[in-house]
Design an enzyme around this catalytic site. Structure first.
Site, PDB file in Angstrom:
ATOM      1  N   LYS A 195       4.827  11.218  16.082  1.00  0.00           N
ATOM      2  CA  LYS A 195       3.745  10.002  15.267  1.00  0.00           C
ATOM      3  C   LYS A 195       4.001   8.967  15.542  1.00  0.00           C
ATOM      4  O   LYS A 195       4.951   8.709  16.262  1.00  0.00           O
ATOM      5  CB  LYS A 195       5.295  10.225  13.909  1.00  0.00           C
ATOM      6  CG  LYS A 195       4.684  11.636  13.257  1.00  0.00           C
ATOM      7  CD  LYS A 195       5.998  11.990  12.164  1.00  0.00           C
ATOM      8  CE  LYS A 195       4.853  11.056  10.278  1.00  0.00           C
ATOM      9  NZ  LYS A 195       6.298  12.009   9.355  1.00  0.00           N
ATOM     10  N   ARG A 253       6.799  -0.689  -2.954  1.00  0.00           N
ATOM     11  CA  ARG A 253       5.732  -1.376  -4.311  1.00  0.00           C
ATOM     12  C   ARG A 253       6.099  -0.158  -4.855  1.00  0.00           C
ATOM     13  O   ARG A 253       6.421   0.979  -5.003  1.00  0.00           O
ATOM     14  CB  ARG A 253       4.672  -1.689  -3.875  1.00  0.00           C
ATOM     15  CG  ARG A 253       4.215  -0.149  -2.173  1.00  0.00           C
ATOM     16  CD  ARG A 253       2.431  -0.131  -2.711  1.00  0.00           C
ATOM     17  NE  ARG A 253       2.460   1.028  -2.150  1.00  0.00           N
ATOM     18  CZ  ARG A 253       1.895   2.401  -1.899  1.00  0.00           C
ATOM     19  NH1 ARG A 253       2.204   2.446  -3.299  1.00  0.00           N
ATOM     20  NH2 ARG A 253       1.763   2.881  -1.305  1.00  0.00           N
ATOM     21  N   GLY A 273      -1.307   6.752   6.451  1.00  0.00           N
ATOM     22  CA  GLY A 273      -2.695   6.999   6.428  1.00  0.00           C
ATOM     23  C   GLY A 273      -3.318   8.423   6.774  1.00  0.00           C
ATOM     24  O   GLY A 273      -3.977   9.025   7.232  1.00  0.00           O
ATOM     25  N   HIS A 276       5.507  17.803  -1.381  1.00  0.00           N
ATOM     26  CA  HIS A 276       6.016  16.480  -0.918  1.00  0.00           C
ATOM     27  C   HIS A 276       6.774  15.852  -2.563  1.00  0.00           C
ATOM     28  O   HIS A 276       5.764  16.150  -3.772  1.00  0.00           O
ATOM     29  CB  HIS A 276       4.907  15.564  -0.668  1.00  0.00           C
ATOM     30  CG  HIS A 276       4.811  14.244  -0.912  1.00  0.00           C
ATOM     31  ND1 HIS A 276       4.244  12.866   0.230  1.00  0.00           N
ATOM     32  CD2 HIS A 276       4.861  13.208  -1.913  1.00  0.00           C
ATOM     33  CE1 HIS A 276       4.536  12.353  -0.174  1.00  0.00           C
ATOM     34  NE2 HIS A 276       5.008  12.302  -1.580  1.00  0.00           N
ATOM     35  N   VAL A 331       0.592   4.129  -7.003  1.00  0.00           N
ATOM     36  CA  VAL A 331      -0.622   4.597  -7.997  1.00  0.00           C
ATOM     37  C   VAL A 331       0.358   5.824  -9.261  1.00  0.00           C
ATOM     38  O   VAL A 331      -0.425   5.501 -10.255  1.00  0.00           O
ATOM     39  CB  VAL A 331      -1.210   5.560  -7.584  1.00  0.00           C
ATOM     40  CG1 VAL A 331      -2.764   6.128  -8.242  1.00  0.00           C
ATOM     41  CG2 VAL A 331      -2.036   3.895  -6.319  1.00  0.00           C
TER      42      VAL A 331
HETATM   43  P1  ADP Z   1       1.364   8.054   6.615  1.00  0.00           P
HETATM   44  O1  ADP Z   1       2.204   7.173   6.295  1.00  0.00           O
HETATM   45  O2  ADP Z   1       0.868   8.443   7.552  1.00  0.00           O
HETATM   46  O3  ADP Z   1       1.038   8.781   5.062  1.00  0.00           O
HETATM   47  P2  ADP Z   1       4.176   9.856   6.753  1.00  0.00           P
HETATM   48  O4  ADP Z   1       5.184   9.860   7.092  1.00  0.00           O
HETATM   49  O5  ADP Z   1       3.772   9.573   4.924  1.00  0.00           O
HETATM   50  O6  ADP Z   1       2.594   9.324   7.188  1.00  0.00           O
HETATM   51  O7  ADP Z   1       3.286  11.506   6.474  1.00  0.00           O
HETATM   52  C1  ADP Z   1       1.704  11.667   6.016  1.00  0.00           C
HETATM   53  C2  ADP Z   1       1.847  13.042   5.614  1.00  0.00           C
HETATM   54  O8  ADP Z   1       1.595  14.344   6.823  1.00  0.00           O
HETATM   55  C3  ADP Z   1       2.881  13.856   4.499  1.00  0.00           C
HETATM   56  O9  ADP Z   1       2.392  13.656   4.007  1.00  0.00           O
HETATM   57  C4  ADP Z   1       2.225  15.340   5.336  1.00  0.00           C
HETATM   58  O10 ADP Z   1       1.584  16.155   4.269  1.00  0.00           O
HETATM   59  C5  ADP Z   1       2.697  15.357   6.762  1.00  0.00           C
HETATM   60  N1  ADP Z   1       3.924  15.072   7.583  1.00  0.00           N
HETATM   61  C6  ADP Z   1       4.595  13.827   7.911  1.00  0.00           C
HETATM   62  N2  ADP Z   1       5.813  14.071   8.384  1.00  0.00           N
HETATM   63  C7  ADP Z   1       5.953  15.897   8.394  1.00  0.00           C
HETATM   64  C8  ADP Z   1       6.376  16.492   9.487  1.00  0.00           C
HETATM   65  N3  ADP Z   1       7.645  16.695   9.824  1.00  0.00           N
HETATM   66  N4  ADP Z   1       6.178  17.744   9.175  1.00  0.00           N
HETATM   67  C9  ADP Z   1       5.253  18.587   9.042  1.00  0.00           C
HETATM   68  N5  ADP Z   1       3.726  17.293   7.817  1.00  0.00           N
HETATM   69  C10 ADP Z   1       4.621  15.608   7.736  1.00  0.00           C
END
Ligand code: ADP
Length: 447
Positions: free
Chosen positions: A158, A291, A164, A208, A294
């Site tokens: 990541k 923040r 997004g 989530h 929605v």
């Molecule tokens: P962003 O800021 O890009 O939206 P997030 O970290 O909030 O990134 O993750 C976005 C989505 O990606 C999460 O809601 C989930 O669906 C998936 N995701 C993130 N981390 C994991 C993980 N460790 N395992 C499985 N899915 C993940």
């Protein structure tokens, strides 16, 4: 005390903030691009200022124009809504330098939570459970291999600056790891100008779940329970509910207490959301949004607490209006995000809404900035309204939602209303039995 709030946003959220300000007897200033001169928030505000041409970077993201609009109108505070400048720490710094109150957390807290590696480190330090993975950034492939072998495949690479869902790559085995690292770095560099990445265990079927918190900035904080936002398409939330059908009251209290304590320890001020993945009874922190979200109305529906009132109180230095013991949860709420999009292809459908009729009755709330005859400009996101329904329990809430969706009329453009009419009749949804992949499967005809 805040006398006049400038709302640095548009659409339904601008109206939402305006309503809260009016209730508190605070004057309102709307800002708008030339494309939004006819918008509802402009019509209803006490004053309005045009801040530029349609592209957001020239208007709603134009800090210089927004500060100038504050100075012209004498507004002493800005509410940023969500999106646009709401999580821009530089904006918060600039307002402070101009002696304008930012209705949101301190710039430092926005900065920490905006950097995923730093956010995760902070969360861990505060006792929030995180996804197993690297301690910080990953800078070479050997280190990556060690970490991945430790946490076990599959793993996700990541981007620290991600958002997004961009800059996120799955590696199912060591063979795929180098490639995943390289692509995630390239994507992150291109999208965010920062190629820092880290590794996390990939969770297969999580939900989530996010916890709403509010801090007073002086060491006190409360939580307002959770929202389940597992129904997503391309990482965009589509349907949100509170409480989560997947949590029992023990899980709920445990995670709520962890979050409110963490936020109190941070001296965090204002509203925030701590997001988790939840699998097999365990919570895993993914990020904190500094923040208003929605989907905040589902929390308002089950607690009766106006979150924008609390944000304004805290920003004015008045503290929170209640303690954790005053928070009472009642019933169940669901929000549907109605977008101006084709319900099958999700292609945006801007244009004139020839007829707009919203449902009403007990337990029904519609937050929307549109009206019959309104032309949806093609420049911004496609959210045209949110339907929020409350019932004494989930069954009653679903019955009421079905009825409210039947009453809702949006003519002249395509909207996602038909998708919700389908979902409300689906047995998995009726049973609350879905994870973060369910909706994508359903849309592909596999659920
Ligand atoms: P962003 O800021 O890009 O939206 P997030 O970290 O909030 O990134 O993750 C976005 C989505 O990606 C999460 O809601 C989930 O669906 C998936 N995701 C993130 N981390 C994991 C993980 N460790 N395992 C499985 N899915 C993940």
């Amino acid at each position: 005390m805040i006398q006049k709030i400038l709302i640095a946003n548009r659409g339904e959220i601008a109206l939402r903030v305006l309503r809260a300000a009016k209730e508190l007897g605070i004057s309102t200033v709307a800002v708008h691009s030339t494309a939004d001169a006819d918008a509802m928030h402009v019509k209803l505000a006490d004053e309005s200022v045009c801040i530029g041409p349609p592209p957001a970077r020239d208007s709603y993201l134009n800090i210089h124009q927004i500060v100038a609009a504050c100075e012209i109108t004498g507004a002493d505070a800005i509410h940023p809504g969500y999106g646009f400048l709401s999580e821009n720490s530089k904006f918060a710094d600039i307002l402070e330098a101009h002696d304008i109150t930012f209705i949101g957390p301190k710039a430092d807290h926005i900065r920490i939570m905006g950097d995923k590696i730093e956010a995760k480190r902070t969360a861990k330090r505060l006792g929030i459970p995180v996804v197993p993975g690297s301690e910080g950034g990953i800078y070479d492939d050997d280190e990556a291999k060690r970490v991945a072998a430790d946490v076990g495949y599959p793993v996700l690479v990541k981007a620290s600056s991600g958002g997004g869902g961009r800059g996120m790559k799955l590696a199912r085995s060591e063979d795929e790891l180098s490639n995943a690292l390289a692509t995630a770095r390239t994507e992150a560099k291109a999208a965010f100008g920062d190629d820092a990445v880290y590794i996390e265990k990939y969770l297969g079927k999580p939900r989530h779940i996010e916890v709403q918190v509010v801090g007073d900035g002086m060491g006190k904080a409360i939580h307002l329970g959770e929202r389940d936002c597992s129904l997503q398409r391309r990482h965009q939330k589509v349907w949100e509910e509170a409480n989560s059908p997947a949590l029992n009251s023990e899980d709920r209290n445990r995670i709520g207490e962890i979050c409110s304590k963490a936020v109190a320890d941070l001296n965090y001020s204002g509203a925030g959301t701590i997001e988790f993945l939840f699998e097999d009874g365990e919570f895993y922190f993914i990020e904190m949004n500094t923040r208003l979200q929605v989907e905040h109305p589902v929390t308002e529906a089950i607690t009766g607490i106006d979150l924008v009132h609390e944000q304004i109180r805290v920003a004015s230095g008045g503290g929170l209006s209640l303690t954790q013991d005053d928070v009472r949860f009642s019933g169940h709420a669901i929000e549907c995000r109605i977008n101006a999009e084709d319900p099958k292809t999700f292609v945006p459908s801007p244009g004139v809404i020839s007829h707009f009729h919203t449902p009403g009755g007990l337990g029904v709330r519609v937050d929307s900035g549109v009206y019959s005859g309104y032309r949806i400009p093609p420049y911004y996101d496609s959210l045209i309204g949110k339907l929020i329904v409350h019932g004494r329990n989930r069954v009653e809430c679903m019955m009421r939602l079905r009825r409210a969706l039947d009453e809702f009329v949006v003519d002249g453009i395509s909207s996602t209303l038909p998708l919700f009419r389908d979902l409300v009749g689906n047995p998995d949804i009726a049973n609350g039995d879905y994870d973060i992949h369910w909706l994508e499967h359903y849309l592909r005809g596999e659920a």
